[in-house]
Design a protein around this motif. Structure first.
Motif, short mmCIF file in Angstrom:
data_model
loop_
_atom_site.label_atom_id
_atom_site.label_comp_id
_atom_site.label_asym_id
_atom_site.label_seq_id
_atom_site.Cartn_x
_atom_site.Cartn_y
_atom_site.Cartn_z
N PRO A 16 -2.84 11.38 8.74
CA PRO A 16 -2.71 12.70 8.10
C PRO A 16 -1.27 13.18 7.95
O PRO A 16 -1.02 14.10 7.20
N ARG A 17 -0.32 12.58 8.64
CA ARG A 17 1.08 13.00 8.53
C ARG A 17 1.86 12.14 7.53
O ARG A 17 3.05 12.32 7.34
N GLU A 18 1.20 11.16 6.93
CA GLU A 18 1.85 10.34 5.91
C GLU A 18 1.63 10.97 4.53
O GLU A 18 0.53 11.38 4.20
N LEU A 19 2.69 11.04 3.79
CA LEU A 19 2.65 11.68 2.47
C LEU A 19 3.28 10.75 1.46
O LEU A 19 4.05 9.85 1.82
N HIS A 20 3.01 11.00 0.19
CA HIS A 20 3.61 10.18 -0.84
C HIS A 20 3.85 10.99 -2.10
O HIS A 20 3.21 12.01 -2.33
N ARG A 21 4.79 10.51 -2.89
CA ARG A 21 5.09 11.08 -4.20
C ARG A 21 4.97 9.93 -5.19
O ARG A 21 5.54 8.86 -4.98
N VAL A 22 4.22 10.14 -6.26
CA VAL A 22 3.97 9.09 -7.24
C VAL A 22 4.59 9.51 -8.58
O VAL A 22 4.41 10.64 -9.02
N ALA A 23 5.32 8.60 -9.20
CA ALA A 23 5.94 8.88 -10.50
C ALA A 23 5.75 7.68 -11.42
O ALA A 23 5.79 6.54 -10.98
N ASN A 24 5.52 7.96 -12.68
CA ASN A 24 5.41 6.91 -13.70
C ASN A 24 6.82 6.63 -14.21
O ASN A 24 7.39 7.43 -14.94
N SER A 25 7.37 5.48 -13.84
CA SER A 25 8.73 5.13 -14.25
C SER A 25 8.74 4.23 -15.48
O SER A 25 9.81 3.83 -15.94
N SER A 26 7.58 3.90 -15.99
CA SER A 26 7.51 3.00 -17.15
C SER A 26 7.42 3.81 -18.44
O SER A 26 7.20 5.01 -18.43
N GLU A 27 7.59 3.11 -19.54
CA GLU A 27 7.49 3.77 -20.84
C GLU A 27 6.07 3.78 -21.37
O GLU A 27 5.80 4.32 -22.44
N SER A 28 5.14 3.18 -20.64
CA SER A 28 3.74 3.18 -21.05
C SER A 28 2.93 4.03 -20.07
O SER A 28 3.42 4.45 -19.04
N SER A 29 1.68 4.25 -20.42
CA SER A 29 0.81 5.04 -19.56
C SER A 29 0.48 4.28 -18.28
O SER A 29 0.37 3.06 -18.28
N ALA A 30 0.34 5.02 -17.20
CA ALA A 30 -0.08 4.45 -15.92
C ALA A 30 -0.99 5.48 -15.26
O ALA A 30 -0.78 6.68 -15.38
N PHE A 31 -2.02 5.00 -14.57
CA PHE A 31 -2.99 5.89 -13.94
C PHE A 31 -3.14 5.53 -12.47
O PHE A 31 -3.04 4.37 -12.10
N SER A 32 -3.43 6.54 -11.67
CA SER A 32 -3.65 6.36 -10.24
C SER A 32 -5.05 6.87 -9.90
O SER A 32 -5.40 7.99 -10.26
N LEU A 33 -5.83 6.06 -9.23
CA LEU A 33 -7.15 6.47 -8.76
C LEU A 33 -7.07 6.61 -7.26
O LEU A 33 -6.71 5.66 -6.56
N GLN A 34 -7.36 7.80 -6.74
CA GLN A 34 -7.26 8.04 -5.30
C GLN A 34 -8.65 8.22 -4.72
O GLN A 34 -9.41 9.07 -5.17
N LEU A 35 -8.97 7.40 -3.74
CA LEU A 35 -10.28 7.41 -3.09
C LEU A 35 -10.14 7.81 -1.64
O LEU A 35 -9.18 7.39 -0.97
N TYR A 36 -11.10 8.57 -1.13
CA TYR A 36 -11.06 9.05 0.25
C TYR A 36 -12.37 8.71 0.94
O TYR A 36 -13.41 8.58 0.31
N ALA A 37 -12.32 8.59 2.27
CA ALA A 37 -13.50 8.23 3.05
C ALA A 37 -14.55 9.33 3.01
O ALA A 37 -15.73 9.07 3.10
N GLY A 38 -14.14 10.55 2.88
CA GLY A 38 -15.07 11.67 2.82
C GLY A 38 -14.46 12.79 1.99
O GLY A 38 -13.27 12.75 1.67
N PRO A 39 -15.24 13.78 1.65
CA PRO A 39 -14.72 14.89 0.84
C PRO A 39 -13.58 15.62 1.57
O PRO A 39 -13.66 15.83 2.78
N ILE A 40 -12.56 15.97 0.87
CA ILE A 40 -11.46 16.78 1.40
C ILE A 40 -11.62 18.17 0.81
O ILE A 40 -11.57 18.33 -0.41
N GLU A 41 -11.82 19.15 1.66
CA GLU A 41 -12.04 20.51 1.18
C GLU A 41 -10.74 21.26 0.93
O GLU A 41 -10.62 22.01 -0.02
N THR A 42 -9.77 21.08 1.81
CA THR A 42 -8.45 21.70 1.62
C THR A 42 -7.37 20.67 1.92
O THR A 42 -7.57 19.75 2.70
#
Length: 91
Positions: free
Chosen positions: A40-66
């Motif tokens: 829970p203390r690990e964080l990340h920042r994601v950026a698209n550095s390419s000239e084409s489209s890129a997508f990120s799919l984020q999956l979690y073990a359970g629902p995150i409410e906040t």
């Protein structure tokens, strides 16, 4: 496309004061690559550095409410309430 991921860990006490982060590394993710968070203390920042489209799919073990969103310029952390439809139709 590709995504650049900068990884951080939070180094403060989560007491409402401005958040303090320490960069722990960076990776570049290409088509079909995977990345993950370990705690829970690990964080990340994601950026698209390419000239084409890129997508990120984020999956979690359970629902995150906040979760926390960190405003990098101001150093302000705010709590966000997630919305989730747990009964997604397949078609």
């Amino acid at each position: 496309g590709r995504l650049d991921v900068d990884n951080f860990e939070r180094d403060d006490e989560s007491d409402g004061s401005p958040a303090v982060f320490r960069k722990t590394g960076s990776i570049r993710i290409g088509n079909g690559d995977l990345d993950h968070r370990l705690g829970p203390r690990e964080l990340h920042r994601v950026a698209n550095s390419s000239e084409s489209s890129a997508f990120s799919l984020q999956l979690y073990a359970g629902p995150i409410e906040t979760y926390s969103v960190f405003e990098e310029r101001s150093g302000v952390r705010r709590l966000v309430t997630a919305t989730c439809d747990l009964e997604l139709p397949l078609f």
